[in-house]
Design a protein around this motif. Sequence first.
Motif, PDB file in Angstrom:
ATOM      1  N   LEU A   1      54.750  49.636  32.929  1.00  0.00           N
ATOM      2  CA  LEU A   1      54.563  48.264  33.429  1.00  0.00           C
ATOM      3  C   LEU A   1      55.899  47.639  33.796  1.00  0.00           C
ATOM      4  O   LEU A   1      56.027  46.982  34.825  1.00  0.00           O
ATOM      5  CB  LEU A   1      53.860  47.404  32.369  1.00  0.00           C
ATOM      6  CG  LEU A   1      52.355  47.685  32.214  1.00  0.00           C
ATOM      7  CD1 LEU A   1      51.781  46.830  31.091  1.00  0.00           C
ATOM      8  CD2 LEU A   1      51.617  47.396  33.519  1.00  0.00           C
ATOM      9  N   THR A   2      56.923  47.866  32.933  1.00  0.00           N
ATOM     10  CA  THR A   2      58.241  47.309  33.223  1.00  0.00           C
ATOM     11  C   THR A   2      58.750  47.845  34.560  1.00  0.00           C
ATOM     12  O   THR A   2      59.250  47.097  35.397  1.00  0.00           O
ATOM     13  CB  THR A   2      59.242  47.671  32.106  1.00  0.00           C
ATOM     14  OG1 THR A   2      58.651  47.302  30.863  1.00  0.00           O
ATOM     15  CG2 THR A   2      60.557  46.931  32.270  1.00  0.00           C
ATOM     16  N   ALA A   3      58.575  49.162  34.743  1.00  0.00           N
ATOM     17  CA  ALA A   3      59.042  49.781  35.987  1.00  0.00           C
ATOM     18  C   ALA A   3      58.336  49.129  37.182  1.00  0.00           C
ATOM     19  O   ALA A   3      58.960  48.852  38.213  1.00  0.00           O
ATOM     20  CB  ALA A   3      58.789  51.277  35.957  1.00  0.00           C
ATOM     21  N   ILE A   4      57.039  48.867  37.032  1.00  0.00           N
ATOM     22  CA  ILE A   4      56.291  48.255  38.143  1.00  0.00           C
ATOM     23  C   ILE A   4      56.827  46.850  38.437  1.00  0.00           C
ATOM     24  O   ILE A   4      57.064  46.488  39.593  1.00  0.00           O
ATOM     25  CB  ILE A   4      54.776  48.215  37.808  1.00  0.00           C
ATOM     26  CG1 ILE A   4      54.217  49.647  37.854  1.00  0.00           C
ATOM     27  CG2 ILE A   4      54.033  47.319  38.791  1.00  0.00           C
ATOM     28  CD1 ILE A   4      52.819  49.776  37.303  1.00  0.00           C
ATOM     29  N   PHE A   5      57.070  46.063  37.368  1.00  0.00           N
ATOM     30  CA  PHE A   5      57.588  44.705  37.580  1.00  0.00           C
ATOM     31  C   PHE A   5      58.962  44.736  38.230  1.00  0.00           C
ATOM     32  O   PHE A   5      59.251  43.955  39.128  1.00  0.00           O
ATOM     33  CB  PHE A   5      57.635  43.929  36.260  1.00  0.00           C
ATOM     34  CG  PHE A   5      56.293  43.429  35.836  1.00  0.00           C
ATOM     35  CD1 PHE A   5      55.527  42.645  36.700  1.00  0.00           C
ATOM     36  CD2 PHE A   5      55.765  43.734  34.588  1.00  0.00           C
ATOM     37  CE1 PHE A   5      54.267  42.195  36.327  1.00  0.00           C
ATOM     38  CE2 PHE A   5      54.509  43.288  34.199  1.00  0.00           C
ATOM     39  CZ  PHE A   5      53.760  42.517  35.069  1.00  0.00           C
ATOM     40  N   VAL A   6      59.821  45.676  37.768  1.00  0.00           N
ATOM     41  CA  VAL A   6      61.163  45.773  38.356  1.00  0.00           C
ATOM     42  C   VAL A   6      61.046  46.122  39.837  1.00  0.00           C
ATOM     43  O   VAL A   6      61.719  45.538  40.689  1.00  0.00           O
ATOM     44  CB  VAL A   6      62.015  46.826  37.597  1.00  0.00           C
ATOM     45  CG1 VAL A   6      63.278  47.163  38.370  1.00  0.00           C
ATOM     46  CG2 VAL A   6      62.373  46.309  36.212  1.00  0.00           C
ATOM     47  N   LEU A   7      60.141  47.045  40.165  1.00  0.00           N
ATOM     48  CA  LEU A   7      59.964  47.441  41.567  1.00  0.00           C
ATOM     49  C   LEU A   7      59.497  46.259  42.408  1.00  0.00           C
ATOM     50  O   LEU A   7      59.971  46.048  43.524  1.00  0.00           O
ATOM     51  CB  LEU A   7      58.943  48.585  41.667  1.00  0.00           C
ATOM     52  CG  LEU A   7      59.517  49.971  41.362  1.00  0.00           C
ATOM     53  CD1 LEU A   7      58.419  51.023  41.418  1.00  0.00           C
ATOM     54  CD2 LEU A   7      60.618  50.313  42.387  1.00  0.00           C
TER      55      LEU A   7
ATOM     56  N   ALA B   1      59.977  43.068  41.743  1.00  0.00           N
ATOM     57  CA  ALA B   1      61.097  42.123  41.863  1.00  0.00           C
ATOM     58  C   ALA B   1      62.092  42.607  42.921  1.00  0.00           C
ATOM     59  O   ALA B   1      62.544  41.825  43.764  1.00  0.00           O
ATOM     60  CB  ALA B   1      61.797  41.953  40.513  1.00  0.00           C
ATOM     61  N   LEU B   2      62.397  43.912  42.900  1.00  0.00           N
ATOM     62  CA  LEU B   2      63.340  44.461  43.883  1.00  0.00           C
ATOM     63  C   LEU B   2      62.768  44.333  45.301  1.00  0.00           C
ATOM     64  O   LEU B   2      63.484  44.013  46.244  1.00  0.00           O
ATOM     65  CB  LEU B   2      63.639  45.934  43.576  1.00  0.00           C
ATOM     66  CG  LEU B   2      64.555  46.176  42.371  1.00  0.00           C
ATOM     67  CD1 LEU B   2      64.697  47.674  42.107  1.00  0.00           C
ATOM     68  CD2 LEU B   2      65.928  45.549  42.614  1.00  0.00           C
ATOM     69  N   ALA B   3      61.456  44.564  45.421  1.00  0.00           N
ATOM     70  CA  ALA B   3      60.826  44.459  46.739  1.00  0.00           C
ATOM     71  C   ALA B   3      60.938  43.033  47.265  1.00  0.00           C
ATOM     72  O   ALA B   3      61.205  42.820  48.457  1.00  0.00           O
ATOM     73  CB  ALA B   3      59.360  44.879  46.645  1.00  0.00           C
ATOM     74  N   ILE B   4      60.754  42.049  46.372  1.00  0.00           N
ATOM     75  CA  ILE B   4      60.836  40.651  46.805  1.00  0.00           C
ATOM     76  C   ILE B   4      62.267  40.315  47.234  1.00  0.00           C
ATOM     77  O   ILE B   4      62.486  39.695  48.275  1.00  0.00           O
ATOM     78  CB  ILE B   4      60.352  39.709  45.678  1.00  0.00           C
ATOM     79  CG1 ILE B   4      58.825  39.844  45.541  1.00  0.00           C
ATOM     80  CG2 ILE B   4      60.715  38.263  45.988  1.00  0.00           C
ATOM     81  CD1 ILE B   4      58.260  39.179  44.322  1.00  0.00           C
TER      82      ILE B   4
ATOM     83  N   LEU C   1      66.584  29.021  47.915  1.00  0.00           N
ATOM     84  CA  LEU C   1      65.343  28.314  48.243  1.00  0.00           C
ATOM     85  C   LEU C   1      64.148  28.891  47.490  1.00  0.00           C
ATOM     86  O   LEU C   1      63.139  28.244  47.342  1.00  0.00           O
ATOM     87  CB  LEU C   1      65.056  28.436  49.738  1.00  0.00           C
ATOM     88  CG  LEU C   1      65.856  27.534  50.667  1.00  0.00           C
ATOM     89  CD1 LEU C   1      65.509  27.864  52.101  1.00  0.00           C
ATOM     90  CD2 LEU C   1      65.554  26.081  50.380  1.00  0.00           C
ATOM     91  N   GLY C   2      64.266  30.125  47.071  1.00  0.00           N
ATOM     92  CA  GLY C   2      63.113  30.740  46.409  1.00  0.00           C
ATOM     93  C   GLY C   2      62.292  31.508  47.418  1.00  0.00           C
ATOM     94  O   GLY C   2      62.297  31.212  48.598  1.00  0.00           O
ATOM     95  N   ARG C   3      61.573  32.509  46.867  1.00  0.00           N
ATOM     96  CA  ARG C   3      60.878  33.439  47.769  1.00  0.00           C
ATOM     97  C   ARG C   3      59.874  32.749  48.654  1.00  0.00           C
ATOM     98  O   ARG C   3      59.841  32.982  49.861  1.00  0.00           O
ATOM     99  CB  ARG C   3      60.047  34.465  47.012  1.00  0.00           C
ATOM    100  CG  ARG C   3      60.457  34.705  45.758  1.00  0.00           C
ATOM    101  CD  ARG C   3      59.669  35.441  44.796  1.00  0.00           C
ATOM    102  NE  ARG C   3      60.677  35.674  43.810  1.00  0.00           N
ATOM    103  CZ  ARG C   3      60.537  35.403  42.542  1.00  0.00           C
ATOM    104  NH1 ARG C   3      59.411  34.972  42.079  1.00  0.00           N
ATOM    105  NH2 ARG C   3      61.508  35.582  41.732  1.00  0.00           N
TER     106      ARG C   3
END
Length: 269
Positions: free
Chosen positions: A30-36, A38-41, A156-158
């Motif tokens: 799950l952590t890996a998915i969240f990091v991915l 976040a990186l994608a954003i 400004l934020g995503r």
Amino acid sequence: MRFVARQPKEGINVSGTHPLVEAGTLVAGLTAIFVLIALAIIFMIEVALYFVSAEDEVNLFGDWLPEDLVTVAPDDDRLIETQLLLDRLAQHWPDSPYTFRVEIDDSDVANAMALPGGLIIVTQGLLDQVESENELAFVLGHELGHFKNRDHLRALGRGIVLSVFFAVVTDGDVAGIGIKATDITLRGFSRRQEAQADEFGLAIVNSEYGHVDEAWRLFERWDIDDSSFVDLVTYLSTHPETGDRIADMKKHAAAQGWHMEGDITPLAW
Ligand SMILES: [Zn+2]
């Protein structure tokens, strides 16, 4: 021949792996998915910024003001003088695509911020505390540094960055996005972004005055003067700790060989 259904083996649904190992694998996954995600954003924001040129930004936000800003009268002395100072400082960044505007936010809380389209907001609280033009010049130069590195758009934020991106590609309007200054200031910048803005601000101050004396004096006073604690806390929520910051600035100025002492210019008001 008679078909005999075989019973499944005992424990077919029970994993041989220890439950703690399974829980660990799940958490790691799950952590890996969240990091991915976040990186994608972050990557999407960089791509959006690549397509939204500074010229697009100026076209979109040229005379935009945040919804929640309480400005002072246009003939306010400090507003006129701060704009004149900013115009002078901006000449040291000749290829800038922006026409910088200053607005004063009628707030007692000391702060300064860079907003899309070349808008710099300083608060009444900040102007109450600066004691020389050199101090104010550094605050403005630091904000110019955020434009140089386009930090102000990242902050400004995503959601808003992507809205701005769609406004550009669809030739739309940013007025509908409804950006507030607080949306931006609450996010703040990373230490690295702040350090880069400090270095740019110092270079601007050095070009203007031929030295960097008093560039960080405002922060030195905040470091020792408890009475401005409330302001300090607010400015620090968007800017790094003053102690390290002053030390880093001194180090940078020394490395550049800039004069640390020179004539101080009084405030114009
Ligand atoms: Zn900053």
